[in-house]
Design a protein around this motif. Structure first.
Motif, PDB file in Angstrom:
ATOM      1  N   ALA A 140      69.815  29.845 -47.258  1.00 54.14           N
ATOM      2  CA  ALA A 140      70.269  29.355 -48.567  1.00 54.14           C
ATOM      3  C   ALA A 140      70.016  27.864 -48.718  1.00 54.14           C
ATOM      4  CB  ALA A 140      71.757  29.663 -48.750  1.00 54.14           C
ATOM      5  N   LEU A 141      70.140  27.129 -47.632  1.00 50.73           N
ATOM      6  CA  LEU A 141      69.871  25.692 -47.663  1.00 50.73           C
ATOM      7  C   LEU A 141      68.418  25.427 -48.021  1.00 50.73           C
ATOM      8  CD1 LEU A 141      70.852  22.767 -47.032  1.00 50.73           C
ATOM      9  CD2 LEU A 141      70.118  23.159 -44.677  1.00 50.73           C
ATOM     10  N   HIS A 142      67.498  26.129 -47.378  1.00 51.29           N
ATOM     11  CA  HIS A 142      66.079  25.900 -47.624  1.00 51.29           C
ATOM     12  C   HIS A 142      65.637  26.442 -48.979  1.00 51.29           C
ATOM     13  CE1 HIS A 142      65.259  24.148 -43.752  1.00 51.29           C
ATOM     14  NE2 HIS A 142      65.866  25.148 -43.140  1.00 51.29           N
ATOM     15  N   VAL A 160      65.436  20.519 -40.788  1.00 47.85           N
ATOM     16  CA  VAL A 160      66.642  19.890 -41.318  1.00 47.85           C
ATOM     17  C   VAL A 160      66.945  18.613 -40.542  1.00 47.85           C
ATOM     18  CG1 VAL A 160      67.657  22.086 -42.029  1.00 47.85           C
ATOM     19  CG2 VAL A 160      68.195  21.159 -39.764  1.00 47.85           C
ATOM     20  N   GLU A 161      67.746  17.763 -41.161  1.00 49.47           N
ATOM     21  CA  GLU A 161      68.385  16.670 -40.448  1.00 49.47           C
ATOM     22  C   GLU A 161      69.766  17.161 -40.056  1.00 49.47           C
ATOM     23  OE1 GLU A 161      68.057  12.577 -41.888  1.00 49.47           O
ATOM     24  OE2 GLU A 161      66.801  13.368 -43.512  1.00 49.47           O
ATOM     25  N   MET A 162      70.206  16.788 -38.860  1.00 49.11           N
ATOM     26  CA  MET A 162      71.481  17.291 -38.372  1.00 49.11           C
ATOM     27  C   MET A 162      72.301  16.141 -37.803  1.00 49.11           C
ATOM     28  SD  MET A 162      72.125  20.626 -35.912  1.00 49.11           S
ATOM     29  CE  MET A 162      71.236  21.700 -37.036  1.00 49.11           C
ATOM     30  N   MET A 163      73.539  16.061 -38.218  1.00 49.74           N
ATOM     31  CA  MET A 163      74.459  15.036 -37.734  1.00 49.74           C
ATOM     32  C   MET A 163      75.511  15.693 -36.854  1.00 49.74           C
ATOM     33  SD  MET A 163      76.905  12.516 -40.009  1.00 49.74           S
ATOM     34  CE  MET A 163      78.021  11.346 -39.241  1.00 49.74           C
ATOM     35  N   ASP A 164      75.521  15.331 -35.581  1.00 45.94           N
ATOM     36  CA  ASP A 164      76.534  15.857 -34.673  1.00 45.94           C
ATOM     37  C   ASP A 164      77.900  15.263 -35.026  1.00 45.94           C
ATOM     38  OD1 ASP A 164      74.586  17.256 -33.395  1.00 45.94           O
ATOM     39  OD2 ASP A 164      74.363  15.847 -31.734  1.00 45.94           O
ATOM     40  N   ILE A 272      79.773  21.013 -33.173  1.00 46.40           N
ATOM     41  CA  ILE A 272      79.906  21.154 -34.622  1.00 46.40           C
ATOM     42  C   ILE A 272      79.040  20.089 -35.291  1.00 46.40           C
ATOM     43  CG2 ILE A 272      81.505  21.278 -36.555  1.00 46.40           C
ATOM     44  CD1 ILE A 272      81.863  23.426 -34.342  1.00 46.40           C
ATOM     45  N   ALA A 273      78.229  20.519 -36.255  1.00 45.95           N
ATOM     46  CA  ALA A 273      77.263  19.611 -36.871  1.00 45.95           C
ATOM     47  C   ALA A 273      77.137  19.882 -38.364  1.00 45.95           C
ATOM     48  CB  ALA A 273      75.901  19.757 -36.190  1.00 45.95           C
ATOM     49  N   LEU A 274      76.659  18.869 -39.079  1.00 44.53           N
ATOM     50  CA  LEU A 274      76.386  18.980 -40.509  1.00 44.53           C
ATOM     51  C   LEU A 274      74.880  18.871 -40.687  1.00 44.53           C
ATOM     52  CD1 LEU A 274      77.821  19.172 -43.306  1.00 44.53           C
ATOM     53  CD2 LEU A 274      77.614  16.681 -43.441  1.00 44.53           C
ATOM     54  N   ALA A 275      74.283  19.824 -41.404  1.00 44.07           N
ATOM     55  CA  ALA A 275      72.826  19.863 -41.577  1.00 44.07           C
ATOM     56  C   ALA A 275      72.479  19.814 -43.058  1.00 44.07           C
ATOM     57  CB  ALA A 275      72.249  21.124 -40.939  1.00 44.07           C
ATOM     58  N   TRP A 276      71.331  19.176 -43.347  1.00 44.76           N
ATOM     59  CA  TRP A 276      70.814  19.142 -44.721  1.00 44.76           C
ATOM     60  C   TRP A 276      69.293  19.095 -44.663  1.00 44.76           C
ATOM     61  CZ3 TRP A 276      73.734  15.283 -42.468  1.00 44.76           C
ATOM     62  CH2 TRP A 276      73.076  14.079 -42.169  1.00 44.76           C
ATOM     63  N   ARG A 277      68.641  19.353 -45.784  1.00 51.39           N
ATOM     64  CA  ARG A 277      67.178  19.383 -45.829  1.00 51.39           C
ATOM     65  C   ARG A 277      66.592  18.006 -45.515  1.00 51.39           C
ATOM     66  NH1 ARG A 277      68.688  22.461 -50.126  1.00 51.39           N
ATOM     67  NH2 ARG A 277      68.511  20.698 -51.559  1.00 51.39           N
ATOM     68  N   ARG A 282      70.168  12.648 -50.853  1.00 50.02           N
ATOM     69  CA  ARG A 282      71.620  12.519 -50.677  1.00 50.02           C
ATOM     70  C   ARG A 282      72.002  12.380 -49.203  1.00 50.02           C
ATOM     71  NH1 ARG A 282      74.804  16.811 -54.317  1.00 50.02           N
ATOM     72  NH2 ARG A 282      76.421  15.232 -54.075  1.00 50.02           N
ATOM     73  N   ALA A 283      71.031  12.069 -48.348  1.00 51.61           N
ATOM     74  CA  ALA A 283      71.294  11.982 -46.910  1.00 51.61           C
ATOM     75  C   ALA A 283      72.416  11.004 -46.604  1.00 51.61           C
ATOM     76  CB  ALA A 283      70.017  11.586 -46.172  1.00 51.61           C
ATOM     77  N   ALA A 284      72.444   9.868 -47.296  1.00 52.75           N
ATOM     78  CA  ALA A 284      73.495   8.866 -47.041  1.00 52.75           C
ATOM     79  C   ALA A 284      74.873   9.436 -47.390  1.00 52.75           C
ATOM     80  CB  ALA A 284      73.224   7.605 -47.847  1.00 52.75           C
ATOM     81  N   GLU A 285      74.938  10.254 -48.452  1.00 57.64           N
ATOM     82  CA  GLU A 285      76.209  10.883 -48.823  1.00 57.64           C
ATOM     83  C   GLU A 285      76.653  11.882 -47.764  1.00 57.64           C
ATOM     84  OE1 GLU A 285      77.106  11.654 -53.233  1.00 57.64           O
ATOM     85  OE2 GLU A 285      74.948  11.994 -53.050  1.00 57.64           O
TER      86      GLU A 285
END
Length: 300
Positions: A140-142, A160-164, A272-277, A282-285
């Protein structure tokens, strides 16, 4: 010469019909009536002078060209959303709509604690949550249906970019009446007693990796549909399982006689991580959101 182009709404309706394969469900997802969606798609077909969808009483079947146009429409919509995201990113952070996917082994345990904090910090944020398995959420993200995903790593979510955010320890849950040692070595776990989630839940893979048995294929009698189901199975003496510390802290074992022990293993936790395209404006958000999720886990 005037060229009439498809509207964004028409493309949205076409993509929704492709996703749901049903006029009623597609219309519901777009918050319009079925007649409105159907009429708009007929206008689109008249505009491009080709049939995109074959309609019968029981089946919605896209033509080969309709399939290609629907996928192209999906990319156009994603680009249009990124235009809005770029404009939004120049204004106040975390305002307006944000669609976040959350996996089932995180959502009921983490969200009740963090949502009040997010509402208090960003009152203009309209957070739409969608609980899905890791694979469905990443898909769904992609496809542009989600803006970001809260999941458990390691997990292959594509480009994706992923923030641990933080580590979530996996504990071994034993049935009532058992008195195991304080720490359990991975090799000491009886795989014939091990209860796991069914395929599609990444916690199953994390549990097998923690037990040093990544190739183990659970028998049907060993599968549970949710973490709550596994807990009830263990409480009834059917076996043992691994539960995240996050779930234990949220009270999933309350009212049971289950005892937990720490696991002595190289991979005894999930991340636990947050991922986005990749490349999202909106990466900074999202990083700001990730910082808030980290803070929510720290002791007051």
């Amino acid at each position: 010469m005037i060229v009439y182009l498809p509207t964004i709404k028409q493309l949205q309706y076409l993509v929704a019909l492709r996703d749901y394969g049903h006029f009623g469900k597609a219309a519901e997802s777009c918050f319009v009536t079925q007649s409105t969606l159907s009429a708009s798609l007929r206008e689109l077909e008249t505009l491009v002078a080709v049939t995109l969808v074959e309609r019968t009483r029981r089946v919605v079947r896209f033509t080969p060209l309709g399939l290609r146009i629907a996928e192209k429409a999906r990319r156009v919509l994603r680009e249009a959303e990124e235009l809005a995201d770029m404009a939004r990113a120049e204004g106040l952070p975390l305002t307006g709509e944000l669609r976040m996917g959350v996996i089932p082994t995180i959502a009921p345990f983490l969200l009740p604690a963090i949502l009040p904090r997010l509402r208090g910090r960003w009152p203009e944020l309209k957070l739409f949550l969608r609980e899905e398995t890791s694979q469905a959420a990443c898909d769904a993200l992609h496809r542009g249906l989600l803006d970001c995903v809260l999941l458990a790593a390691p997990y292959a979510c594509g480009e994706v970019e992923m923030m641990d955010l933080f580590e979530d320890e996996l504990l071994i849950a034993f049935p009532p009446g058992e008195n195991p040692p304080a720490t359990i070595a991975a090799h000491a776990i009886d795989e014939h007693r091990l209860l796991l989630l069914e395929d599609g839940h990444c916690l199953k893979d994390h549990a097998l990796a923690a037990c040093n048995r990544p190739q183990l294929r659970a028998e049907s009698r060993m599968l549970g549909t949710s973490l709550h189901t596994l807990v009830q199975m263990v409480d009834n003496g059917l076996g043992l399982t691994l539960v995240p510390q996050m779930a234990v802290s949220a009270g999933i074992l309350d009212g049971t006689g289950i005892v937990t022990r720490r696991l002595d293993a190289d991979q005894s936790s999930r991340r636990i991580a947050l991922a986005w395209r990749k490349g999202s404006p909106r990466a900074a958000e999202f990083r700001l959101l990730g910082d808030a999720l980290i803070e929510a886990q720290q002791p007051a």
